[in-house]
Design an enzyme around this catalytic site. Sequence first.
Site, PDB file in Angstrom:
ATOM      1  N   TRP A 168       1.587   6.872  12.100  1.00 32.83           N
ATOM      2  CA  TRP A 168       0.218   6.708  11.626  1.00 32.83           C
ATOM      3  C   TRP A 168      -0.124   5.237  11.762  1.00 32.83           C
ATOM      4  CZ3 TRP A 168      -2.234   3.702   7.876  1.00 32.83           C
ATOM      5  CH2 TRP A 168      -3.628   3.940   7.754  1.00 32.83           C
ATOM      6  N   GLU A 185      -8.933 -11.521   9.529  1.00 33.92           N
ATOM      7  CA  GLU A 185      -9.533 -10.208   9.254  1.00 33.92           C
ATOM      8  C   GLU A 185     -10.212 -10.252   7.880  1.00 33.92           C
ATOM      9  OE1 GLU A 185      -6.649  -7.059   8.986  1.00 33.92           O
ATOM     10  OE2 GLU A 185      -8.181  -5.496   9.133  1.00 33.92           O
ATOM     11  N   HIS A 215     -15.195  -5.043  10.102  1.00 28.04           N
ATOM     12  CA  HIS A 215     -14.758  -3.725  10.573  1.00 28.04           C
ATOM     13  C   HIS A 215     -15.937  -2.797  10.787  1.00 28.04           C
ATOM     14  CE1 HIS A 215     -10.328  -3.218   9.378  1.00 28.04           C
ATOM     15  NE2 HIS A 215     -10.565  -4.490   9.574  1.00 28.04           N
ATOM     16  N   ARG A 234     -14.479  -5.839  14.811  1.00 22.62           N
ATOM     17  CA  ARG A 234     -13.503  -4.850  15.273  1.00 22.62           C
ATOM     18  C   ARG A 234     -14.208  -3.508  15.356  1.00 22.62           C
ATOM     19  NH1 ARG A 234      -8.205  -2.430  12.015  1.00 22.62           N
ATOM     20  NH2 ARG A 234      -9.589  -0.716  11.489  1.00 22.62           N
ATOM     21  N   ASP A 293      -6.227  -3.489   1.218  1.00 25.67           N
ATOM     22  CA  ASP A 293      -5.043  -3.334   0.356  1.00 25.67           C
ATOM     23  C   ASP A 293      -4.389  -4.678   0.066  1.00 25.67           C
ATOM     24  OD1 ASP A 293      -4.741  -2.285   3.203  1.00 25.67           O
ATOM     25  OD2 ASP A 293      -2.673  -2.863   2.807  1.00 25.67           O
ATOM     26  N   HIS A 306      -3.202   0.696  16.214  1.00 27.84           N
ATOM     27  CA  HIS A 306      -2.405   1.128  15.061  1.00 27.84           C
ATOM     28  C   HIS A 306      -1.062   1.765  15.442  1.00 27.84           C
ATOM     29  CE1 HIS A 306      -2.365   2.219  10.666  1.00 27.84           C
ATOM     30  NE2 HIS A 306      -2.962   1.047  10.660  1.00 27.84           N
ATOM     31  N   ARG A 309       0.034 -11.554  13.322  1.00 28.14           N
ATOM     32  CA  ARG A 309      -0.853 -11.010  12.284  1.00 28.14           C
ATOM     33  C   ARG A 309      -0.260 -11.002  10.874  1.00 28.14           C
ATOM     34  NH1 ARG A 309      -5.060  -8.926  11.453  1.00 28.14           N
ATOM     35  NH2 ARG A 309      -4.532  -6.748  11.143  1.00 28.14           N
ATOM     36  N   GLU A 329       1.209  -7.124  11.517  1.00 28.11           N
ATOM     37  CA  GLU A 329       0.803  -6.954  10.112  1.00 28.11           C
ATOM     38  C   GLU A 329       1.913  -6.323   9.273  1.00 28.11           C
ATOM     39  OE1 GLU A 329      -2.732  -4.504  10.701  1.00 28.11           O
ATOM     40  OE2 GLU A 329      -1.660  -2.756   9.997  1.00 28.11           O
ATOM     41  N   HIS A 374      -3.547 -10.524   8.705  1.00 29.10           N
ATOM     42  CA  HIS A 374      -3.966  -9.222   8.192  1.00 29.10           C
ATOM     43  C   HIS A 374      -4.819  -9.451   6.940  1.00 29.10           C
ATOM     44  CE1 HIS A 374      -2.380  -5.150   6.424  1.00 29.10           C
ATOM     45  NE2 HIS A 374      -3.497  -4.959   7.103  1.00 29.10           N
ATOM     46  N   ASN A 424       0.812  -1.212   0.000  1.00 25.50           N
ATOM     47  CA  ASN A 424       0.000   0.000   0.000  1.00 25.50           C
ATOM     48  C   ASN A 424       0.854   1.276   0.000  1.00 25.50           C
ATOM     49  OD1 ASN A 424      -2.306   1.522   0.030  1.00 25.50           O
ATOM     50  ND2 ASN A 424      -3.016   0.827   2.051  1.00 25.50           N
ATOM     51  N   ASP A 480      -7.991  -1.977  17.267  1.00 18.31           N
ATOM     52  CA  ASP A 480      -6.655  -1.749  16.685  1.00 18.31           C
ATOM     53  C   ASP A 480      -6.144  -0.378  17.136  1.00 18.31           C
ATOM     54  OD1 ASP A 480      -4.413  -1.509  15.095  1.00 18.31           O
ATOM     55  OD2 ASP A 480      -5.429  -2.016  13.212  1.00 18.31           O
ATOM     56  N   GLU A 493      -4.931  -4.833  19.170  1.00 18.95           N
ATOM     57  CA  GLU A 493      -3.957  -4.986  18.079  1.00 18.95           C
ATOM     58  C   GLU A 493      -2.965  -3.834  18.015  1.00 18.95           C
ATOM     59  OE1 GLU A 493      -5.956  -5.557  14.361  1.00 18.95           O
ATOM     60  OE2 GLU A 493      -4.281  -4.736  13.211  1.00 18.95           O
ATOM     61  N   TYR A 515      -7.729   7.036  12.902  1.00 10.83           N
ATOM     62  CA  TYR A 515      -7.444   5.810  12.164  1.00 10.83           C
ATOM     63  C   TYR A 515      -8.648   4.861  12.269  1.00 10.83           C
ATOM     64  CZ  TYR A 515      -6.469   1.052  11.348  1.00 10.83           C
ATOM     65  OH  TYR A 515      -6.613  -0.226  10.883  1.00 10.83           O
TER      66      TYR A 515
HETATM   67  C1  GCO Z   1      -5.669  -3.486   9.685  1.00 10.56           C
HETATM   68  C2  GCO Z   1      -4.650  -2.504   9.283  1.00 10.56           C
HETATM   69  C3  GCO Z   1      -5.020  -1.656   8.114  1.00 10.56           C
HETATM   70  C4  GCO Z   1      -3.782  -0.872   7.674  1.00 10.56           C
HETATM   71  C5  GCO Z   1      -3.634  -0.908   6.201  1.00 10.56           C
HETATM   72  C6  GCO Z   1      -2.373  -0.197   5.750  1.00 10.56           C
HETATM   73  O1  GCO Z   1      -5.659  -3.870  10.841  1.00 10.56           O
HETATM   74  O2  GCO Z   1      -6.432  -3.897   8.830  1.00 10.56           O
HETATM   75  O3  GCO Z   1      -4.156  -1.790  10.387  1.00 10.56           O
HETATM   76  O4  GCO Z   1      -6.149  -0.887   8.370  1.00 10.56           O
HETATM   77  O5  GCO Z   1      -3.841   0.433   8.111  1.00 10.56           O
HETATM   78  O6  GCO Z   1      -3.637  -2.224   5.806  1.00 10.56           O
HETATM   79  O7  GCO Z   1      -2.046  -0.504   4.439  1.00 10.56           O
HETATM   80 MG    MG Z   2      -4.076  -3.230  11.972  1.00 10.92          MG
END
Ligand code: GCO
Ligand code: MG
Length: 402
Positions: free
Chosen positions: A402, A339, A122, A147, A316, A212, A283, A262, A312, A37, A210, A236, A159
């Site tokens: 991020w 996921e 999600h 989630r 993307d 993040h 993940r 991930e 994951h 991504n 998550d 997560e 996020y």
């Molecule tokens: C998740 C991930 C995604 C990522 C994305 C980045 O848990 O699915 O954190 O939301 O942000 O895959 O490319």
């Molecule tokens: Mg994630």
Amino acid sequence: MKITDAKVLITSPGRNFVTLKIYTDEGIYGLGDATLNGRELAVASYLSEHLIPCLIGRDPFQHEDTWQYFYRGAYWRRGPVTMAALGAIDLALWDIKGKALNTPVYNLLGGKSRTGVMVYGHANGKDLEETVDEVGKYIALGYRAVRAQSGIPGIPSTYGVAKGKFHYEPAEKGLPPENIWSTEKYLLHVPKLFEALRLKFGDDVHLLHDSHHRLSPIEAARLGKSLEPYHLFWLEDAVTAELQEGFRIVRQHTTTPLALGEVFNTIWDAQTVISEQLIDYIRMAPLHAGGLTHLKKVASFAEMYHVLTGCHGATDLSPVSMAAALHFDISVNNFGIQEYMLHTKQTDEVFPHSYHFEAGFLHPGDAPGLGVDYDEKLASTFPYERAYLPVNRKLDGTMFDW
Ligand code: GCO
Ligand code: MG
């Protein structure tokens, strides 16, 4: 059988995807996902310029040797670009082998260990109330696990929270958008969200969250502790894991299960967190972990330490990746959860696939290989457009994760 050619296909049916197609002298071809991504063309050029020339003439059945050839054989190895390229080759070779033997890939990985793959959807909303409503919609659709991500009062963008009521998609065209972050506000809000969710939906549904990669170890410890009454399935990416030892602090303070990985690319990225039992779920997805060949080894290593898998599966990762994950999930003993974020209708049309959703579970289907195809004609109507993931700053302007 010999590999005669390979090409890199790029399309953007709602978002960018890079796909590797490997051809053989017996007319069978295999597909691998090569999408990273926001860095798509780096993997595409690594494949075309550096790996594909070495693939031609190789026997596609010898994928362990091919994996080692590109991993050990490369002086400059590891890292997301390199491992995504290697992952794409590996997935395409498993696909070829399955098609040549006329069997789904899960049969080559050990066969079915379960009847279906439990997935989590999600749910997200601009505030607590909207997020609660969204979780309810997933439960009504039959999901056993959801989630939940919510907008945070006082922070303009968060996020995991979609801009419209469409598929959550963080990458944007143009230059990287800038998000704003406040750990203080986040830590106050999230426990309220999960309290509301348990009050409304009771104890049966699995809830996930998550962070993040935004907390320090001691902040993650506080969050984990404050979420204990709501018994999450997992918390997560609480902390970035360049420093795997940081998870010792989190682990000492909370019984909330932890998921991580991930963005990991090799077993070495997870060595400490797995062997010290600092996490509960690993993940890594087949593509970013160098393919099924390497992910199988990660799963076996994790199995020794009571760590389950939780691949994951964001949008993307193309349907080729999703299929590969499902063949893996259904076959390994230490599977935890998968996921599942819905792709756009156009993406599903470019990548017709045999996997399907039923009552909270995904099934890989019984088509030979990975069970995914690629409609090149349709794909060519969606040209690549440069897009970036956002960057993140604290309220005072400091650059942040991020
Ligand atoms: C998740 C991930 C995604 C990522 C994305 C980045 O848990 O699915 O954190 O939301 O942000 O895959 O490319
Ligand atoms: Mg994630």
